[in-house]
Design an enzyme around this catalytic site. Structure first.
Site, PDB file in Angstrom:
ATOM      1  N   GLU A   5      -0.134  -1.129   5.711  1.00  0.00           N
ATOM      2  CA  GLU A   5       0.913  -0.730   6.655  1.00  0.00           C
ATOM      3  C   GLU A   5       0.772   0.742   7.015  1.00  0.00           C
ATOM      4  O   GLU A   5       0.991   1.138   8.164  1.00  0.00           O
ATOM      5  CB  GLU A   5       2.286  -0.997   6.038  1.00  0.00           C
ATOM      6  N   ASP A   9       0.830  -1.210   0.000  1.00  0.00           N
ATOM      7  CA  ASP A   9       0.000   0.000   0.000  1.00  0.00           C
ATOM      8  C   ASP A   9       0.859   1.251   0.000  1.00  0.00           C
ATOM      9  O   ASP A   9       2.038   1.236   0.375  1.00  0.00           O
ATOM     10  CB  ASP A   9      -0.941   0.004   1.212  1.00  0.00           C
TER      11      ASP A   9
END
Length: 376
Positions: free
Chosen positions: A133, A71
């Protein structure tokens, strides 16, 4: 595909934190499978995003994890000089969202696969790519919980956050929460007929400020700057107009903890105030936003020595940002940060990585494979 071509494909997927990541996961799976690597796709409880885990080499032996997140943070800043999800080359610089944080590392890992596959690995190299994350390491705990069924106990984990290819042995842990307090709206001329939500938040804010001040007194860890744990109220929202009694106030608070201290424990005095308000009939809620532990790897740890040997550079004692490394460490896996790019470029418009940094990381990973291979 070379490392730049792989990065180009990875950047093209707008895998923004908190959104579905099926496209980027599917592409990585196809790439790995094209090199005859078996991949485990591990869906998260959200149902629309997943971690992935793959192994090169003997699955029944202990090896090393290469860990990264798929991400990226949003890229809505007006200062972008080009499409943030289209890789743009300008000399040695490669611009795009996630180039440094941290699709550059993912690209180097994937580009290394053909060379690693050609080696006779005596110990495996595991690829562990996570989701969300950037929302406080929300995806990787689900992956870590599955490791006992996926591989033998790992010897260590290398988390490829941007560190200029220097090993990093420590960072603080972090916990954050959102506090919402509801009041009752009304005209400001009749405070007796409303309930001011901002006023109700004052006790919460006072406790946060008081706790932040107390934390400066220690305990201390000279590895870090500052050397103590910290707390702050980062956002505060409430009210519609000056002559309307605010019916809602929302605050977000974070604590950063030195190793040996649980970040959530630092927030507990503030949480206690919220619980007290709720016990007195006030609609006050506490929503955890993130929670990950600190990282602390001893300077003489074998993993630190290995990374220093492969990079040719001494490791750094600590960095100010947080990573998934502390979660691997809490699972009993020695962990260290080492990845291409510079954290100073992350989360900014016109984020970039240098082509030579990608090549350096790929060389590092392939050298790790050589270290783990059977000598003929």
């Amino acid at each position: 595909m070379n490392v730049v071509q792989i990065l180009e494909r990875l950047v093209s997927f707008p895998s923004v934190v908190g959104t579905p990541n099926g496209d980027v996961v599917d592409w990585i799976v196809r790439y790995l499978e094209s090199h005859f690597v078996r991949v485990n796709v591990l869906p998260g409880p959200e149902g629309d995003r997943a971690n992935l885990f793959a192994t090169l080499g003997p699955e029944d032996r202990r090896g090393y994890i290469l860990s990264g997140h798929m991400d990226v943070v949003p890229a809505q800043e007006a200062e972008w000089r080009s499409d943030p999800f289209t890789l743009r080359a300008e000399g040695e610089n490669l611009y795009g969202r996630g180039t440094s944080d941290m699709k550059g590392f993912l690209a180097a890992v994937l580009a290394s696969v053909p060379a690693l596959r050609a080696l006779r690995l005596d110990h495996p190299i595991h690829i562990a790519f996570s989701y969300d994350e950037e929302a406080g390491c929300r995806g990787v705990p689900h992956l870590i919980s599955r490791l006992t069924e996926l591989c033998a106990p790992p010897l260590g984990a290398i988390i490829g956050e941007p560190s200029n290819m220097r090993g990093v042995r420590a960072h603080k842990g972090k916990a954050a929460a959102r506090i919402s307090i509801e009041g009752r709206a009304g005209h400001s001329s009749r405070p007796d007929q409303g309930i001011n939500a901002i006023h109700l938040m004052v006790d919460v804010l006072s406790k946060a400020v008081e706790t932040a001040g107390a934390l400066t007194q220690g305990p201390h860890d000279p590895t870090f700057e500052p050397s103590y744990s910290s707390m702050q109220v980062g956002t505060l929202k409430g009210g519609q107009a000056l002559n309307i009694i605010p019916d809602l106030c929302v605050a977000e608070i974070e604590a950063r903890a030195i190793p040996g201290i649980a970040p959530t424990a630092l927030l507990e005095p503030v949480h206690a105030v919220v619980r007290s308000l709720a016990a007195h009939g006030i609609n006050a809620t506490w929503e955890p936003l993130s929670d990950y532990p600190a990282l602390s790897l001893p300077p003489d740890a074998p993993l630190s020595a290995l990374v220093e040997r492969l990079t040719g550079a001494p490791s750094l004692a600590a960095v100010s940002y947080g990573t998934e490394a502390g979660l691997y460490q809490n699972a009993g896996i020695p962990s260290i940060i080492c990845g291409p790019g510079d954290i100073a470029r992350a989360h900014k418009p016109n984020e970039f990585i240098r082509a030579e940094e990608l090549t350096s990381c790929q060389t590092f990973i392939e050298a790790l494979g050589g270290f783990l291979s059977i000598r003929s």
